[in-house]
Design an enzyme around this catalytic site. Structure first.
Site, PDB file in Angstrom:
ATOM      1  N   GLU A 223      44.262  64.983  29.052  1.00  0.00           N
ATOM      2  CA  GLU A 223      43.601  64.652  27.787  1.00  0.00           C
ATOM      3  C   GLU A 223      42.193  65.222  27.820  1.00  0.00           C
ATOM      4  O   GLU A 223      41.483  65.083  28.825  1.00  0.00           O
ATOM      5  CB  GLU A 223      43.529  63.135  27.567  1.00  0.00           C
ATOM      6  CG  GLU A 223      44.862  62.443  27.346  1.00  0.00           C
ATOM      7  CD  GLU A 223      44.702  60.958  27.032  1.00  0.00           C
ATOM      8  OE1 GLU A 223      43.588  60.553  26.624  1.00  0.00           O
ATOM      9  OE2 GLU A 223      45.681  60.205  27.190  1.00  0.00           O
TER      10      GLU A 223
ATOM     11  N   GLU B 133      46.399  56.070  32.256  1.00  0.00           N
ATOM     12  CA  GLU B 133      45.059  55.498  32.412  1.00  0.00           C
ATOM     13  C   GLU B 133      45.028  54.056  32.931  1.00  0.00           C
ATOM     14  O   GLU B 133      44.458  53.167  32.288  1.00  0.00           O
ATOM     15  CB  GLU B 133      44.302  55.582  31.084  1.00  0.00           C
ATOM     16  CG  GLU B 133      43.988  57.000  30.661  1.00  0.00           C
ATOM     17  CD  GLU B 133      43.111  57.080  29.423  1.00  0.00           C
ATOM     18  OE1 GLU B 133      42.916  56.042  28.745  1.00  0.00           O
ATOM     19  OE2 GLU B 133      42.612  58.173  29.116  1.00  0.00           O
TER      20      GLU B 133
END
Length: 471
Positions: free
Chosen positions: A363, A260
């Site tokens: 995720e 991320e």
């Protein structure tokens, strides 16, 4: 391969010597550095060194000796069905809230960095106890027996090497090794995820170091400044050198270069990330053909088209990772359960179209609220109940975090939301990895609790694509 008498060199295999057009007097060192390309061409990566009058010492790695020649998981042929082992080797306050609640609240401990910085006398003991107890081999056996085939293990750079001035406690690398051994024993594949890099890639506590401004909800990650990227590449090299060795090759299926990266906030923006990805990919390829995962940086998959693909310097086995959550905006937490499902189904085509790479949803969650304590940061409230800065009240968070307080309708709605995601991710991508395997007190995010309550559906049944989203 025979060692040349009186030297530290070894005789070249005949096929390699012929490919290089070298005489029989040429030998190689014990630290090979050449590789065969994907086209089978021997590429010279290092220099030759004369060791005596009749032999030349050549450093190389031939294709047959390249680690992970046959990768352990083919993302093009097998669907990833995984779960994250989050909150273990990188602390996240909302996953193990008790660790942070037990600290002196006046110290401002909000992440692993500040835990080690502001409680240095006890941090190592706290972490060792947590590492030894949060994950057990039985957890991985349960995951495997439920039909999952992969675990994604987030780990911080400080497990391998500390950045100058770091307060972090080392020791997580041994724990990672232990988990990989357990995964191998239970039949699971492992994705190693570099979840935190120096100076933070996103400003959130999941990077190890939070830089959240509670007044502006802004972040100021500084990865990309100073020598943080080159340092990260050094760490990545340590990861690749170790975990692509033959003893790991049948279990470690992929390495994620960084989790991320918030490209819109980083010094250098997307250029910082793309340059790192290219260098990181090349660094891993010095060792192995192992699958390389790159996160999308919160932009559309199509923005990565043409990058690290076969037409781009013959890049191979690069998988794009996207993360899907519907709880991190005011509008999302206002959505009704049916709207959450519709949003999943409405986005199905975006996963299947306009991309030139394999794609996984690395995720995702069952959560429809952001009520999990400390989810938005330790000491930060929730949008759902209006306690987050700039949010407005939707409903109370009471009861949302404990599954035994859920009524039948809420459980049914959550099952439907999970089913929609399983269908879309299974049918339109190369697979998915649920976040997370367990939590202390965040049931919407807790695979084990959701399974025990009958909310998380079986993943072993065949998915009938479009059956849910067309209903």
């Amino acid at each position: 391969m025979a060692k040349a008498k009186g030297t530290n060199c070894f005789k070249l295999p005949d096929r390699v010597r012929r490919a290089l057009n070298l005489p029989a007097t040429h030998v190689i060192t014990s630290k090979p550095r050449f590789i065969w390309s994907h086209h089978g061409i021997l590429q010279l990566l290092m220099h030759s060194q004369r060791v005596n009058s009749s032999a030349v010492c050549v450093a190389f790695r031939d294709r047959d000796g390249m680690h992970n020649k046959d990768v352990s998981f083919d993302f093009g042929q097998q669907k990833v069905r995984g779960v994250n082992i989050g909150g273990w080797l990188v602390l996240e306050p909302w996953i193990t809230t008790s660790i942070f609640q037990q600290q002196d609240q006046s110290l401002g401990i909000v992440d692993e960095y500040t835990l080690c910085q502001k409680n240095p006398d006890h941090a190592e003991g706290i972490l060792q106890d947590h590492w030894n107890n949060w994950l057990q081999e039985g957890d991985l056996q349960r995951i495997h027996d439920s039909g999952f085939n992969m675990i994604r293990i987030p780990v911080g750079y400080w497990a391998f090497k500390k950045y100058p001035g770091d307060p972090y406690v080392m020791g997580a690398q041994d724990q990672l090794d232990k988990a990989i051994g357990w995964a191998n024993s239970t039949g699971l594949k492992v994705m190693i995820d570099l979840h935190g890099v120096p100076l933070s890639q996103n400003g959130y506590d999941n990077s190890g170091q939070r830089s959240l401004n509670l007044q502006t909800t802004d972040t100021s990650p500084q990865w990309g400044s100073q020598d943080s990227v080159s340092f990260t590449l050094d760490v990545l090299g340590m990861v690749a050198d170790k975990y692509t060795q033959p003893e790991y090759s049948n279990v470690v299926s992929a390495i994620e270069l960084v989790n991320e990266p918030l490209m819109s906030k980083l010094p250098g923006g997307k250029d910082t990330v793309t340059n790192y990805y290219r260098q990181g990919y090349n660094r891993v390829r010095q060792d192995s053909d192992v699958n390389v995962i790159i996160h999308d940086g919160f932009v559309a998959a199509s923005e990565w088209n043409g990058f690290l693909v076969p037409s781009d310097n013959n890049a191979q086995r690069v998988i794009l990772d996207t993360h899907v959550y519907q709880v991190f905006s005011n509008d999302q937490v206002k959505m009704q359960p049916q709207q959450h499902r519709e949003a999943v189904c409405g986005g199905a085509s975006s996963y299947a179209q306009n991309r030139d790479k394999w794609l996984i949803v690395g995720e995702w969650t069952a959560a429809m609220t952001d009520c999990a304590p400390a989810l938005n940061g330790y000491g930060v409230g929730a949008r759902y109940d209006g306690t987050y800065p700039g949010s407005s009240y939707v409903a109370s968070c009471d009861g949302k975090n404990f599954i035994d307080t859920w009524d039948a309708q809420f459980k049914s709605d959550m099952t439907g939301y999970i089913e929609a995601q399983l269908e879309v991710y299974e049918c339109e991508t190369n697979g998915w990895i649920f976040w997370n395997f367990k939590t202390e007190a965040a049931a919407e995010w807790d695979l084990f609790r959701l399974q025990d309550a009958g909310v998380f559906p079986s993943i072993t049944e065949n998915r009938q694509c479009s059956s849910i989203c067309s209903g």
